[in-house]
Design a protein around this motif. Structure first.
Motif, PDB file in Angstrom:
ATOM      1  N   ARG A 259       0.832  -1.205   0.000  1.00  0.00           N
ATOM      2  CA  ARG A 259       0.000   0.000   0.000  1.00  0.00           C
ATOM      3  C   ARG A 259       0.865   1.252   0.000  1.00  0.00           C
ATOM      4  O   ARG A 259       0.577   2.233  -0.689  1.00  0.00           O
ATOM      5  CB  ARG A 259      -0.910  -0.025   1.229  1.00  0.00           C
ATOM      6  CG  ARG A 259      -1.796   1.208   1.397  1.00  0.00           C
ATOM      7  CD  ARG A 259      -2.692   1.056   2.614  1.00  0.00           C
ATOM      8  NE  ARG A 259      -1.908   0.925   3.837  1.00  0.00           N
ATOM      9  CZ  ARG A 259      -2.374   0.369   4.959  1.00  0.00           C
ATOM     10  NH1 ARG A 259      -3.589  -0.128   5.020  1.00  0.00           N
ATOM     11  NH2 ARG A 259      -1.593   0.302   6.033  1.00  0.00           N
ATOM     12  N   ARG A 260       1.949   1.216   0.775  1.00  0.00           N
ATOM     13  CA  ARG A 260       2.867   2.355   0.829  1.00  0.00           C
ATOM     14  C   ARG A 260       3.483   2.629  -0.550  1.00  0.00           C
ATOM     15  O   ARG A 260       3.552   3.778  -0.995  1.00  0.00           O
ATOM     16  CB  ARG A 260       3.955   2.068   1.866  1.00  0.00           C
ATOM     17  CG  ARG A 260       4.955   3.183   2.073  1.00  0.00           C
ATOM     18  CD  ARG A 260       6.318   2.892   1.469  1.00  0.00           C
ATOM     19  NE  ARG A 260       6.955   1.729   2.039  1.00  0.00           N
ATOM     20  CZ  ARG A 260       8.187   1.352   1.724  1.00  0.00           C
ATOM     21  NH1 ARG A 260       8.902   2.049   0.860  1.00  0.00           N
ATOM     22  NH2 ARG A 260       8.719   0.263   2.235  1.00  0.00           N
ATOM     23  N   PHE A 261       3.924   1.588  -1.240  1.00  0.00           N
ATOM     24  CA  PHE A 261       4.493   1.765  -2.581  1.00  0.00           C
ATOM     25  C   PHE A 261       3.463   2.373  -3.535  1.00  0.00           C
ATOM     26  O   PHE A 261       3.752   3.332  -4.259  1.00  0.00           O
ATOM     27  CB  PHE A 261       4.965   0.417  -3.142  1.00  0.00           C
ATOM     28  CG  PHE A 261       6.333   0.000  -2.696  1.00  0.00           C
ATOM     29  CD1 PHE A 261       7.469   0.629  -3.185  1.00  0.00           C
ATOM     30  CD2 PHE A 261       6.499  -1.031  -1.784  1.00  0.00           C
ATOM     31  CE1 PHE A 261       8.740   0.240  -2.777  1.00  0.00           C
ATOM     32  CE2 PHE A 261       7.757  -1.424  -1.359  1.00  0.00           C
ATOM     33  CZ  PHE A 261       8.884  -0.786  -1.859  1.00  0.00           C
ATOM     34  N   ILE A 262       2.256   1.814  -3.532  1.00  0.00           N
ATOM     35  CA  ILE A 262       1.223   2.275  -4.470  1.00  0.00           C
ATOM     36  C   ILE A 262       0.830   3.714  -4.172  1.00  0.00           C
ATOM     37  O   ILE A 262       0.714   4.545  -5.081  1.00  0.00           O
ATOM     38  CB  ILE A 262      -0.002   1.342  -4.403  1.00  0.00           C
ATOM     39  CG1 ILE A 262       0.374  -0.065  -4.910  1.00  0.00           C
ATOM     40  CG2 ILE A 262      -1.157   1.897  -5.240  1.00  0.00           C
ATOM     41  CD1 ILE A 262      -0.721  -1.101  -4.743  1.00  0.00           C
ATOM     42  N   ASN A 263       0.638   4.039  -2.896  1.00  0.00           N
ATOM     43  CA  ASN A 263       0.254   5.401  -2.529  1.00  0.00           C
ATOM     44  C   ASN A 263       1.332   6.416  -2.871  1.00  0.00           C
ATOM     45  O   ASN A 263       1.038   7.596  -3.091  1.00  0.00           O
ATOM     46  CB  ASN A 263      -0.080   5.476  -1.037  1.00  0.00           C
ATOM     47  CG  ASN A 263      -1.439   4.886  -0.724  1.00  0.00           C
ATOM     48  OD1 ASN A 263      -2.312   4.816  -1.584  1.00  0.00           O
ATOM     49  ND2 ASN A 263      -1.632   4.448   0.507  1.00  0.00           N
ATOM     50  N   ASN A 264       2.594   5.974  -2.915  1.00  0.00           N
ATOM     51  CA  ASN A 264       3.696   6.870  -3.270  1.00  0.00           C
ATOM     52  C   ASN A 264       3.983   6.878  -4.768  1.00  0.00           C
ATOM     53  O   ASN A 264       4.942   7.500  -5.221  1.00  0.00           O
ATOM     54  CB  ASN A 264       4.966   6.481  -2.514  1.00  0.00           C
ATOM     55  CG  ASN A 264       4.885   6.814  -1.042  1.00  0.00           C
ATOM     56  OD1 ASN A 264       4.108   7.676  -0.638  1.00  0.00           O
ATOM     57  ND2 ASN A 264       5.670   6.136  -0.222  1.00  0.00           N
ATOM     58  N   GLY A 265       3.145   6.161  -5.550  1.00  0.00           N
ATOM     59  CA  GLY A 265       3.302   6.153  -6.996  1.00  0.00           C
ATOM     60  C   GLY A 265       4.501   5.379  -7.486  1.00  0.00           C
ATOM     61  O   GLY A 265       5.025   5.646  -8.573  1.00  0.00           O
ATOM     62  N   LYS A 266       4.952   4.399  -6.696  1.00  0.00           N
ATOM     63  CA  LYS A 266       6.150   3.637  -7.057  1.00  0.00           C
ATOM     64  C   LYS A 266       5.806   2.199  -7.437  1.00  0.00           C
ATOM     65  O   LYS A 266       4.798   1.650  -6.993  1.00  0.00           O
ATOM     66  CB  LYS A 266       7.145   3.636  -5.896  1.00  0.00           C
ATOM     67  CG  LYS A 266       7.676   5.025  -5.562  1.00  0.00           C
ATOM     68  CD  LYS A 266       8.731   4.970  -4.481  1.00  0.00           C
ATOM     69  CE  LYS A 266       9.294   6.354  -4.188  1.00  0.00           C
ATOM     70  NZ  LYS A 266      10.334   6.313  -3.149  1.00  0.00           N
ATOM     71  N   GLU A 267       6.661   1.623  -8.266  1.00  0.00           N
ATOM     72  CA  GLU A 267       6.471   0.227  -8.661  1.00  0.00           C
ATOM     73  C   GLU A 267       6.771  -0.680  -7.474  1.00  0.00           C
ATOM     74  O   GLU A 267       7.731  -0.471  -6.732  1.00  0.00           O
ATOM     75  CB  GLU A 267       7.399  -0.115  -9.830  1.00  0.00           C
ATOM     76  CG  GLU A 267       7.216  -1.532 -10.340  1.00  0.00           C
ATOM     77  CD  GLU A 267       8.056  -1.819 -11.569  1.00  0.00           C
ATOM     78  OE1 GLU A 267       8.218  -3.001 -11.913  1.00  0.00           O
ATOM     79  OE2 GLU A 267       8.571  -0.853 -12.181  1.00  0.00           O
ATOM     80  N   VAL A 268       5.952  -1.690  -7.291  1.00  0.00           N
ATOM     81  CA  VAL A 268       6.122  -2.625  -6.181  1.00  0.00           C
ATOM     82  C   VAL A 268       7.166  -3.670  -6.560  1.00  0.00           C
ATOM     83  O   VAL A 268       7.007  -4.364  -7.565  1.00  0.00           O
ATOM     84  CB  VAL A 268       4.787  -3.331  -5.844  1.00  0.00           C
ATOM     85  CG1 VAL A 268       4.975  -4.274  -4.666  1.00  0.00           C
ATOM     86  CG2 VAL A 268       3.699  -2.314  -5.548  1.00  0.00           C
TER      87      VAL A 268
END
Length: 693
Positions: A259-268
């Motif tokens: 969730r943190r990656f997605i909310n920060n607009g980064k690839e998981v």
């Protein structure tokens, strides 16, 4: 007369309703994130409500009323209702500023709480090392060094400077990466005082600025996060491998990290995705156990939503749920990382606020100790009753970050303290909070595994909580939790802290069964092949199932565990199943005695203080059912996980397939976690996922 009376009451009620106004809005924290569970009350009345998962609230109050907003660890706010019907507020953290402190042999407190020998120092402008100032001034007290921790102003907010590297300002969550630069990689380094820094670089430099020019120039931040490598489970031929054996996994860190990656607009990162932890993050409506075992067993079979050639099997465990007052007395040791890498706002400051939620639920019979570690380790709070919340929270408020990270030394000291105050019939647990970036003494994953394997024999359980980003060491923290008879969570927001320490308090802290293993035997008359979705790093050898010396996962109060199998039935042709040669010396014979059975699930577990396993058996017939809402939602989460992992088995399913499946399975969704999942999936650009996954 009756008509007059009726008219009077009618007019009175109309007048009363005209004096009422409905107020709604959102409550957020100082970082702008929504805050669930905030108390909203009309001042001077009992009229009140709480914010939901998204921080929203709605309340009907009298015109001209005042609303009070209160939350543990935050300053209360009072708002006068005027013309607006929408009132959005932001709550500030309540960090006590102590002008003077009293240092005793075991920690730091307000002066009025201490009796006996004390020494007092003024903290407004310390001129020298605190330990050296106090050493020898208090009879019978020896001041133990805490590395760089002791050099910090106690009780003040962490003030991190702005770093500018090769002309580019660095976000503060990455300061710890810059702080580890090697001297040979730095061409020049200049420190600017707060006034000059603020003039040149604005408000972000109000605490000073450090300007670095590297040797190579054009430096770009590379995140230093570590994840264990995962190889996806393949389909297994039942004729050759009829048994599937694995340990349960109640960890939920992966979902909040994703969730943190997605909310920060980064690839998981692919290896950051563990599908079983994503599935187990959510609540499912399994029945409570009704027999002597501490959990109920539930199975379900349905058509696979993303593949018409396969079926999906769901196996669910529901741990017995105990009320807080029913739990035994706790001996808790908070082991807190206060090294320099924890200085970012989403690390130590968030950690302190999160732990206050836990402290608020402690009872008089519970005891809390606090151990901290940076360059060295030390005790800052000896065992303290849970009803002395002010003292515990004061000790938390006084923590600051600075120095290197002697994680191994901290673990050893925390276990030593927990063992010293061990409660034979109680709940003994170390709660480690860190980003996992150990760099002094014992620090490698193997070092941690050896150390914690030795310590678990003490009977002390372990909870591991991860914080922060940029240098998060998931692999190390997972190793600690797995080998330490414990669980692993990742706290990225206060909402997640509320979930772990509020809604799931008992499961996080109280173990009801340990070394829980599952072994599934598939009927070759019915099943041609199978694959376990997730649990790749929890697989066990078949013979380990009956070996009581083999470690496995722990189940906490109220915990739910779900495992999904995708199966290919006999007679179905699919590219997923590879043909094998017939055996020359072994004849595979399957009788007709169990022709209506699809599979048998065996479970083994030990009582929390036991050494011998207890076994139970559950049989699932071959009947296929319509998917329940819970089954649909868990399948949606599994499908999304497979897409993030670039799975070979998602059968070209799209993000829209995930969304439709999740929305169909959303159900009641009391706390809004399923709605949040759907929003996360929708927030990912469809084209980006198609191109990259």
């Amino acid at each position: 007369m009756k008509n007059a009376t009726f008219l009077f009451f009618l007019l009175s009620s109309m007048l009363l309703s005209s004096q009422q106004v409905k107020i709604n809005g959102t409550v957020s924290d100082h970082l702008g994130d929504p805050m669930p569970g905030v108390n909203v009350r009309e001042k001077g009345t009992t009229n009140g409500t709480q914010t939901d998962f998204d921080g929203h609230y709605a309340i009907t109050v009298s015109e001209g009323a005042e609303l009070t907003f209160s939350y543990i660890g935050c300053k209360n706010m009072i708002v006068k209702i005027r013309d607006s019907v929408v009132v959005n507020v932001s709550l500030e953290e309540d960090l006590q500023m102590l002008e003077e402190v009293v240092v005793t042999g075991y920690g730091i407190q307000k002066r009025r709480h201490v009796t006996g020998s004390v020494a007092m120092i003024n903290m407004q402008s310390p001129k020298s090392n605190i330990s050296r100032t106090l050493q020898g001034k208090v009879s019978g007290v020896n001041i133990r060094g805490l590395g760089s921790v002791e050099d910090k102003n106690v009780g003040t907010k962490i003030n991190s400077p702005l770093y500018i590297v090769d002309g580019v300002p660095i976000q503060k969550q990455y300061n710890s990466i810059v702080q580890r630069f090697k001297s040979e990689d730095i061409n020049s380094r200049k420190e600017l005082k707060a006034s000059e820094a603020k003039r040149l670089y604005g408000q972000n430099a109000k605490h000073g600025c450090i300007v670095i020019q590297t040797v190579n120039g054009n430096y770009a931040i590379e995140e230093d996060e570590n994840y264990a490598r995962i190889t996806e489970n393949q389909f297994q031929n039942v004729a050759v491998t009829p048994l599937s054996t694995f340990s349960i996994d109640v960890d939920k860190a992966v979902y909040s990290n994703i969730r943190r990656f997605i909310n920060n607009g980064k690839e998981v990162p692919v290896d950051a995705v563990k599908i079983e932890e994503m599935i187990n993050y959510f609540d499912y409506d399994y029945p409570q156990p009704t027999n002597e075992h501490p959990f109920s067993v539930n199975t379900e079979v349905a058509q696979t939503p993303w593949n018409v050639d396969t079926k999906l099997v769901r196996i669910g465990l529901q741990g017995k749920e105990y009320l807080n007052e029913e739990l035994p007395a706790s001996n808790l040791t908070f082991l807190i990382d206060v090294s320099g890498s924890m200085s970012a706002g989403n690390k130590l400051p968030l950690l302190k606020s999160a732990f206050k939620l836990l402290v608020n639920q402690l009872r008089e019979k519970d005891r809390v100790s606090i151990v901290v570690y940076a360059g060295a380790a030390g005790v800052v709070l000896e065992p303290t009753s849970g009803n002395n919340k002010e003292k515990i929270m004061s000790a938390l408020n006084n923590l600051e970050a600075g120095g290197s990270t002697a994680g191994g030394a901290g673990i050893q000291l925390a276990y030593k303290l927990a063992e010293k105050h061990f409660k034979k019939t109680g709940n003994n647990r170390v709660i480690l909070a860190t980003d996992g970036d150990f760099n002094v003494g014992l620090s490698s994953d193997k070092d941690m595994e050896d150390l914690i394997t030795e310590k678990r024999e003490s009977g002390v359980f372990l909870s591991v909580l991860g914080f922060g980003m940029g240098n998060y060491k998931d692999s190390k923290l997972e190793t600690l939790a797995n080998k330490g008879n414990g669980n692993h969570g990742y706290i990225d927001t206060m909402q997640e802290a509320q979930k772990l320490f509020g809604k799931e308090f008992g499961g996080t802290l109280f173990t009801i069964a340990k070394d829980v293993k599952l072994q599934v035997e598939f009927n070759p008359k019915k099943v041609k092949s199978y694959r376990l979705i997730g649990y790749e790093n929890r697989l066990l050898a078949d013979e380990d199932f009956i070996d009581d010396t083999k470690d496995a996962g722990e189940l906490g109060s109220g915990h739910k565990v779900t495992a999904l199998y995708e199966i290919v039935e006999v007679g179905v042709a699919t590219d997923y199943v590879k043909e094998t040669h017939d055996l020359k010396y072994t004849e595979v014979v399957s009788g007709d005695k169990f022709s209506d059975e699809l599979l048998t699930v065996k479970f083994r577990y030990k009582k929390p203080d036991g050494n011998k396993s207890i076994e139970l058996v559950h049989v699932q017939n071959s009947n296929t059912q319509e998917m329940s809402k819970d089954f649909q939602f868990s399948a949606a989460v599994a499908l999304f996980g497979q897409q993030l992992r670039k799975s070979a088995y998602n059968n070209k399913a799209s993000l829209n397939d995930v969304i439709v499946l999740a929305e169909n399975g959303r159900g009641v969704d009391k706390n809004g976690y399923r709605a949040e999942f759907i929003r996360l999936v929708k927030s990912i650009n469809e084209k980006l996922v198609t191109d990259n996954y």
